[in-house]
Design a protein around this motif. Structure first.
Motif, PDB file in Angstrom:
ATOM      1  N   LYS A  42      44.183  36.671  33.890  1.00 39.90           N
ATOM      2  CA  LYS A  42      43.035  37.225  33.162  1.00 39.90           C
ATOM      3  C   LYS A  42      42.633  36.264  32.057  1.00 39.90           C
ATOM      4  O   LYS A  42      43.487  35.741  31.327  1.00 39.90           O
ATOM      5  CB  LYS A  42      43.392  38.590  32.555  1.00 39.90           C
ATOM      6  N   LEU A  43      41.341  36.041  31.930  1.00 39.20           N
ATOM      7  CA  LEU A  43      40.792  35.228  30.854  1.00 39.20           C
ATOM      8  C   LEU A  43      39.959  36.129  29.956  1.00 39.20           C
ATOM      9  O   LEU A  43      39.053  36.827  30.433  1.00 39.20           O
ATOM     10  CB  LEU A  43      39.942  34.091  31.406  1.00 39.20           C
ATOM     11  N   HIS A  44      40.272  36.121  28.663  1.00 38.15           N
ATOM     12  CA  HIS A  44      39.498  36.891  27.691  1.00 38.15           C
ATOM     13  C   HIS A  44      38.890  35.932  26.679  1.00 38.15           C
ATOM     14  O   HIS A  44      39.591  35.167  26.026  1.00 38.15           O
ATOM     15  CB  HIS A  44      40.397  37.908  26.967  1.00 38.15           C
ATOM     16  N   GLN A  71      37.062  28.677  47.721  1.00 35.56           N
ATOM     17  CA  GLN A  71      36.447  29.187  46.499  1.00 35.56           C
ATOM     18  C   GLN A  71      37.324  30.306  45.940  1.00 35.56           C
ATOM     19  O   GLN A  71      37.654  31.260  46.663  1.00 35.56           O
ATOM     20  CB  GLN A  71      35.046  29.737  46.777  1.00 35.56           C
ATOM     21  N   ALA A  72      37.708  30.205  44.679  1.00 38.70           N
ATOM     22  CA  ALA A  72      38.513  31.252  44.051  1.00 38.70           C
ATOM     23  C   ALA A  72      37.710  32.542  43.935  1.00 38.70           C
ATOM     24  O   ALA A  72      36.473  32.545  44.036  1.00 38.70           O
ATOM     25  CB  ALA A  72      38.973  30.794  42.669  1.00 38.70           C
ATOM     26  N   VAL A  73      38.414  33.656  43.718  1.00 43.53           N
ATOM     27  CA  VAL A  73      37.739  34.945  43.537  1.00 43.53           C
ATOM     28  C   VAL A  73      37.886  35.406  42.093  1.00 43.53           C
ATOM     29  O   VAL A  73      38.860  35.073  41.406  1.00 43.53           O
ATOM     30  CB  VAL A  73      38.267  36.033  44.503  1.00 43.53           C
ATOM     31  N   ALA A  74      36.907  36.166  41.630  1.00 43.76           N
ATOM     32  CA  ALA A  74      36.912  36.680  40.255  1.00 43.76           C
ATOM     33  C   ALA A  74      36.389  38.111  40.244  1.00 43.76           C
ATOM     34  O   ALA A  74      35.694  38.548  41.172  1.00 43.76           O
ATOM     35  CB  ALA A  74      36.048  35.803  39.350  1.00 43.76           C
ATOM     36  N   SER A  75      36.738  38.844  39.183  1.00 43.06           N
ATOM     37  CA  SER A  75      36.286  40.230  39.056  1.00 43.06           C
ATOM     38  C   SER A  75      36.261  40.621  37.588  1.00 43.06           C
ATOM     39  O   SER A  75      37.155  40.259  36.823  1.00 43.06           O
ATOM     40  CB  SER A  75      37.220  41.164  39.830  1.00 43.06           C
ATOM     41  N   TYR A  76      35.247  41.398  37.223  1.00 43.56           N
ATOM     42  CA  TYR A  76      35.178  41.958  35.870  1.00 43.56           C
ATOM     43  C   TYR A  76      35.827  43.343  35.798  1.00 43.56           C
ATOM     44  O   TYR A  76      36.266  43.763  34.731  1.00 43.56           O
ATOM     45  CB  TYR A  76      33.720  42.073  35.424  1.00 43.56           C
ATOM     46  N   ASP A  77      35.862  44.039  36.928  1.00 45.56           N
ATOM     47  CA  ASP A  77      36.344  45.420  36.909  1.00 45.56           C
ATOM     48  C   ASP A  77      37.573  45.642  37.790  1.00 45.56           C
ATOM     49  O   ASP A  77      38.032  46.767  37.936  1.00 45.56           O
ATOM     50  CB  ASP A  77      35.232  46.385  37.330  1.00 45.56           C
ATOM     51  N   ARG A  78      38.104  44.583  38.401  1.00 46.39           N
ATOM     52  CA  ARG A  78      39.275  44.618  39.280  1.00 46.39           C
ATOM     53  C   ARG A  78      39.034  45.412  40.559  1.00 46.39           C
ATOM     54  O   ARG A  78      39.960  45.690  41.301  1.00 46.39           O
ATOM     55  CB  ARG A  78      40.524  45.154  38.561  1.00 46.39           C
ATOM     56  N   ARG A  83      33.212  35.320  44.878  1.00 46.33           N
ATOM     57  CA  ARG A  83      33.639  33.914  44.869  1.00 46.33           C
ATOM     58  C   ARG A  83      32.968  33.168  43.723  1.00 46.33           C
ATOM     59  O   ARG A  83      31.836  33.470  43.343  1.00 46.33           O
ATOM     60  CB  ARG A  83      33.286  33.250  46.199  1.00 46.33           C
ATOM     61  N   VAL A  84      33.685  32.184  43.185  1.00 46.98           N
ATOM     62  CA  VAL A  84      33.173  31.387  42.067  1.00 46.98           C
ATOM     63  C   VAL A  84      33.269  29.907  42.426  1.00 46.98           C
ATOM     64  O   VAL A  84      34.118  29.501  43.222  1.00 46.98           O
ATOM     65  CB  VAL A  84      33.946  31.684  40.766  1.00 46.98           C
ATOM     66  N   VAL A 104      37.663  38.628  32.274  1.00 44.91           N
ATOM     67  CA  VAL A 104      37.490  38.428  33.709  1.00 44.91           C
ATOM     68  C   VAL A 104      38.826  38.059  34.333  1.00 44.91           C
ATOM     69  O   VAL A 104      39.646  37.362  33.734  1.00 44.91           O
ATOM     70  CB  VAL A 104      36.428  37.334  33.991  1.00 44.91           C
ATOM     71  N   TYR A 105      39.053  38.563  35.536  1.00 46.49           N
ATOM     72  CA  TYR A 105      40.252  38.237  36.309  1.00 46.49           C
ATOM     73  C   TYR A 105      39.916  37.192  37.367  1.00 46.49           C
ATOM     74  O   TYR A 105      38.836  37.225  37.971  1.00 46.49           O
ATOM     75  CB  TYR A 105      40.805  39.487  37.000  1.00 46.49           C
ATOM     76  N   PHE A 106      40.873  36.302  37.612  1.00 48.12           N
ATOM     77  CA  PHE A 106      40.776  35.325  38.689  1.00 48.12           C
ATOM     78  C   PHE A 106      41.994  35.482  39.595  1.00 48.12           C
ATOM     79  O   PHE A 106      43.089  35.817  39.125  1.00 48.12           O
ATOM     80  CB  PHE A 106      40.746  33.889  38.141  1.00 48.12           C
ATOM     81  N   ALA A 107      41.810  35.212  40.884  1.00 49.00           N
ATOM     82  CA  ALA A 107      42.939  35.300  41.810  1.00 49.00           C
ATOM     83  C   ALA A 107      42.695  34.386  43.004  1.00 49.00           C
ATOM     84  O   ALA A 107      41.561  33.970  43.288  1.00 49.00           O
ATOM     85  CB  ALA A 107      43.160  36.738  42.276  1.00 49.00           C
ATOM     86  N   TYR A 108      43.785  34.103  43.705  1.00 45.33           N
ATOM     87  CA  TYR A 108      43.722  33.292  44.923  1.00 45.33           C
ATOM     88  C   TYR A 108      42.979  34.048  46.022  1.00 45.33           C
ATOM     89  O   TYR A 108      42.221  33.468  46.788  1.00 45.33           O
ATOM     90  CB  TYR A 108      45.147  32.944  45.354  1.00 45.33           C
ATOM     91  N   PHE A 109      43.215  35.352  46.092  1.00 49.35           N
ATOM     92  CA  PHE A 109      42.505  36.240  47.008  1.00 49.35           C
ATOM     93  C   PHE A 109      42.473  37.613  46.357  1.00 49.35           C
ATOM     94  O   PHE A 109      43.226  37.881  45.419  1.00 49.35           O
ATOM     95  CB  PHE A 109      43.215  36.301  48.375  1.00 49.35           C
ATOM     96  N   GLN A 110      41.620  38.472  46.840  1.00 52.82           N
ATOM     97  CA  GLN A 110      41.496  39.814  46.271  1.00 52.82           C
ATOM     98  C   GLN A 110      42.859  40.506  46.253  1.00 52.82           C
ATOM     99  O   GLN A 110      43.458  40.747  47.299  1.00 52.82           O
ATOM    100  CB  GLN A 110      40.497  40.624  47.098  1.00 52.82           C
TER     101      GLN A 110
END
Length: 375
Positions: A42-44, A71-78, A83-84, A104-110
């Motif tokens: 998570k990045l804040h 492409q990495a994945v990201a989410s604001y609400d999980r 993709r980013v 925002v959260y980043f992950a290798y996959f959902q």
């Protein structure tokens, strides 16, 4: 600015995070192992400026080819993941991102969380056709849970589904969620017909310890479960030991082991061609399953995949090979991409949890079309 991974399936090491234009991170290895590729953090930051994130050890990860065209994945609400922009220069994975919100959260996959795993199990058990069983415990003390769906009987086929031996392959549990959701739909004719002919034994998560720890490929002590099937032990691989003991009790007429592949941008299957007992009957079952799947969904293909084993040369420590040989049954490894399905791309989300779930629902139709031929 704050970067953290102190949560379920979190994995990242912060090397430098003082300047949004140059954030330096590294992925931690699986405990007791050299494997690493899964990241989740998570990045804040309240600043609405471009963030340049560098994962500096990507070039030495387990599957370097997995970073190409990734492409990495990201989410604001999980819940909703997208993709980013991501680039790989052979050494570092570089993510460029302009945040719209504070966190925002980043992950290798959902991700597929342990809490969602528990929800899946306990919501399923409410169905009259479903029984939740605990086979035993993992090395970290978590339950090895199995869903038995359908009534056992001498004339009933035993269909086994195992998923997520490799914990970072979260698309596998998304697949199982869709599969179970359809199987328990009393208005679905395919599901009702199948439950008249078969009983399903489903292990949605073969590696709960690795999943929570943020591992890519191994259990709590660094053991690759999909190389343990020939001689599992409670000391090294209780997850496999407990499942194989249950299989010996129930018998197996069909086994699907659900996985994800880092490099290949396709959905495909890997069969038992190299098993010593492989014969024309086994081949006919495999071919029929694939032909049905090709007919019902454009998400599946059979041209790209792994090289087939030479006759008699299968690695019997691998789950589907061991099951196929031990029970002389149809046994497939199903692989899905971390990237996208190159034959049906979605440039916004790529291959996703939702698409994995829909694919799981489609596979139930293929099971229906082969169930009468299993024995």
């Amino acid at each position: 600015m704050q970067i953290s991974s102190n949560f379920d399936s979190g994995n990242i090491q912060v090397l430098a995070a003082n300047d949004p234009s140059d954030i330096q991170l590294a992925i931690n290895k699986d405990n007791g192992s050299e494997f690493y590729q899964w990241f989740h953090f998570k990045l804040h930051n309240n600043e609405r400026v471009e963030h340049n994130i560098r994962i500096v050890n990507a070039g030495q990860s387990a599957y370097v080819e997995g970073w190409h065209d990734y492409q990495a994945v990201a989410s604001y609400d999980r819940e909703h993941w997208f993709r980013v922009p991501t680039e790989f220069d052979g050494q570092e994975l570089k993510i460029t991102f302009m945040p719209e919100f504070d966190s925002v959260y980043f992950a290798y996959f959902q991700p597929y969380s342990y809490e969602r795993h528990q929800d899946l199990l306990h919501q399923a058990q409410l169905d009259i056709d479903c029984e939740l069983q605990v086979l035993g415990q993992t090395l970290d003390g978590r339950d090895m849970s199995l869903l038995k769906i359908g009534e056992e009987g001498a004339d009933k086929k035993a269909v086994w589904i195992t998923a997520r031996q490799h914990p970072g392959e979260t698309m596998a549990e998304w697949f199982v969620e869709g599969f179970i959701d359809r199987l328990l739909d009393e208005d679905d004719g395919v599901a009702r017909a199948l439950l008249n002919k078969a009983v399903f034994y489903i292990v949605p998560n073969m590696n709960p310890d690795g999943s929570v720890r943020g591992h890519l490929r191994t259990n709590a002590i660094g053991v690759n479960l999909n190389r343990e099937w020939q001689s599992p032990s409670m000391e090294q691989s209780p997850e496999v030991f407990l499942v194989t003991e249950k299989m010996k009790q129930t018998g197996v007429d069909m086994h699907l082991d659900i996985h994800g592949d880092e490099a290949l941008p396709y959905n495909f299957v890997a069969g038992c061609e190299g098993c010593p007992s492989y014969d024309e009957r086994h081949k006919a079952l495999e071919d029929k399953f694939k032909q049905v799947l090709l007919a019902i969904t454009p998400e599946f293909q059979d041209e790209k995949g792994y090289d087939k084993d030479e006759p008699g040369q299968a690695n019997l420590t691998v789950g589907s090979n061991w099951v196929g040989e031990t029970f002389k049954c149809l046994a497939y490894t199903i692989e899905m991409p971390f990237k996208d399905n190159a034959l049906l791309p979605d440039y916004s989300v790529g291959w996703s949890g939702e698409r994995s779930s829909l694919f799981g629902r489609d596979v139930l139709t293929a099971v229906y079309h082969v169930v009468d031929d299993l024995r």
